[in-house]
Design a protein around this motif. Structure first.
Motif, mmCIF file in Angstrom:
data_model
loop_
_atom_site.group_PDB
_atom_site.id
_atom_site.type_symbol
_atom_site.label_atom_id
_atom_site.label_comp_id
_atom_site.label_asym_id
_atom_site.label_seq_id
_atom_site.Cartn_x
_atom_site.Cartn_y
_atom_site.Cartn_z
ATOM 1 N N MET A 1 87.644 -27.869 23.669
ATOM 2 C CA MET A 1 86.625 -28.346 22.764
ATOM 3 C C MET A 1 87.222 -29.424 21.857
ATOM 4 N N LYS A 2 86.450 -30.467 21.565
ATOM 5 C CA LYS A 2 86.891 -31.591 20.750
ATOM 6 C C LYS A 2 86.383 -31.454 19.319
ATOM 7 N N ASP A 3 87.072 -32.114 18.384
ATOM 8 C CA ASP A 3 86.502 -32.309 17.061
ATOM 9 C C ASP A 3 85.257 -33.185 17.224
ATOM 10 N N THR A 4 84.275 -32.968 16.373
ATOM 11 C CA THR A 4 83.027 -33.735 16.446
ATOM 12 C C THR A 4 82.835 -34.500 15.148
ATOM 13 N N LEU A 5 82.657 -35.803 15.277
ATOM 14 C CA LEU A 5 82.395 -36.666 14.132
ATOM 15 C C LEU A 5 80.908 -37.004 14.116
ATOM 16 N N TYR A 6 80.245 -36.607 13.054
ATOM 17 C CA TYR A 6 78.839 -36.932 12.857
ATOM 18 C C TYR A 6 78.744 -38.099 11.886
ATOM 19 N N ILE A 7 78.027 -39.133 12.304
ATOM 20 C CA ILE A 7 77.810 -40.299 11.460
ATOM 21 C C ILE A 7 76.340 -40.690 11.530
ATOM 22 N N GLU A 60 72.286 -26.802 11.091
ATOM 23 C CA GLU A 60 72.480 -25.578 11.861
ATOM 24 C C GLU A 60 73.958 -25.197 11.956
ATOM 25 N N LEU A 61 74.831 -26.189 12.004
ATOM 26 C CA LEU A 61 76.276 -25.925 12.071
ATOM 27 C C LEU A 61 76.886 -25.591 10.722
ATOM 28 N N LEU A 62 76.476 -26.334 9.691
ATOM 29 C CA LEU A 62 77.184 -26.287 8.409
ATOM 30 C C LEU A 62 76.352 -25.766 7.251
ATOM 31 N N GLY A 63 75.053 -25.552 7.477
ATOM 32 C CA GLY A 63 74.182 -25.084 6.411
ATOM 33 C C GLY A 63 73.394 -26.223 5.782
ATOM 34 N N GLU A 64 72.284 -25.874 5.195
ATOM 35 C CA GLU A 64 71.377 -26.858 4.594
ATOM 36 C C GLU A 64 72.057 -27.675 3.498
ATOM 37 N N ASP A 65 73.035 -27.112 2.813
ATOM 38 C CA ASP A 65 73.688 -27.800 1.707
ATOM 39 C C ASP A 65 74.783 -28.767 2.154
ATOM 40 N N ASN A 66 75.053 -28.839 3.439
ATOM 41 C CA ASN A 66 76.152 -29.663 3.942
ATOM 42 C C ASN A 66 75.672 -30.666 4.988
ATOM 43 N N SER A 68 75.504 -34.082 4.302
ATOM 44 C CA SER A 68 76.008 -35.419 4.003
ATOM 45 C C SER A 68 76.901 -35.892 5.139
ATOM 46 N N LEU A 69 76.785 -37.165 5.458
ATOM 47 C CA LEU A 69 77.572 -37.752 6.531
ATOM 48 C C LEU A 69 78.333 -38.949 5.986
ATOM 49 N N PRO A 70 79.490 -39.238 6.559
ATOM 50 C CA PRO A 70 80.079 -38.670 7.758
ATOM 51 C C PRO A 70 80.673 -37.292 7.495
ATOM 52 N N VAL A 71 80.788 -36.536 8.577
ATOM 53 C CA VAL A 71 81.451 -35.242 8.528
ATOM 54 C C VAL A 71 82.187 -35.041 9.852
ATOM 55 N N LEU A 72 83.397 -34.531 9.757
ATOM 56 C CA LEU A 72 84.192 -34.202 10.928
ATOM 57 C C LEU A 72 84.220 -32.690 11.054
ATOM 58 N N VAL A 73 83.624 -32.177 12.129
ATOM 59 C CA VAL A 73 83.614 -30.741 12.390
ATOM 60 C C VAL A 73 84.805 -30.447 13.296
ATOM 61 N N LEU A 74 85.676 -29.583 12.819
ATOM 62 C CA LEU A 74 86.913 -29.285 13.525
ATOM 63 C C LEU A 74 86.682 -28.303 14.664
ATOM 64 N N SER A 75 87.380 -28.516 15.746
ATOM 65 C CA SER A 75 87.176 -27.699 16.945
ATOM 66 C C SER A 75 87.447 -26.226 16.699
ATOM 67 N N GLU A 76 88.393 -25.918 15.808
ATOM 68 C CA GLU A 76 88.725 -24.521 15.541
ATOM 69 C C GLU A 76 87.905 -23.919 14.410
ATOM 70 N N GLY A 77 86.960 -24.688 13.895
ATOM 71 C CA GLY A 77 86.119 -24.228 12.794
ATOM 72 C C GLY A 77 86.462 -24.973 11.517
#
Length: 101
Positions: A1-7, A60-66, A68-77
């Motif tokens: 699994m890769k880190d995911t960058l949301y922009i 859905e991944l980080l919650g309604e309060d999170n 803001s972008l950009p965000v890097l979601v780490l593969s290990e959580g």
């Protein structure tokens, strides 16, 4: 699994400013780094999200309060949502060069 960058996808409109198109400069910075090092960018899953909230995929991944972008979601959580910390993680985790001070 890769880190995911949301922009944010560029060219969005904000109803608070009718008739104007925008880009997120933090996200544009990430786009520039990714474009400058495409062989390293392949190590990430990059997702471009529409500007309006709710940003379902992120919420859905980080919650309604999170959302803001950009965000890097780490593969290990976990995740990083500060532009400078994201750039540091790209260097440390994926071999991107260091930003010049």
């Amino acid at each position: 699994m890769k880190d995911t960058l949301y922009i944010l996808a560029p060219g969005f409109e904000d109803p608070a400013y009718p008739g104007k198109a925008f880009y997120c400069w933090h996200c544009a910075l990430m786009e520039g780094v990714l474009a400058s090092f495409p062989e390293l960018a392949d190590r990430l899953d990059v997702r471009r999200i529409a500007w309006p909230k709710p940003r379902r995929e992120v919420a859905e991944l980080l919650g309604e309060d999170n959302q803001s972008l950009p965000v890097l979601v780490l593969s290990e959580g976990g995740f990083i949502n500060d532009k400078d910390e994201i750039l540091a993680a790209l260097t440390e985790r994926h071999g991107f060069p260091h930003p010049h001070p």
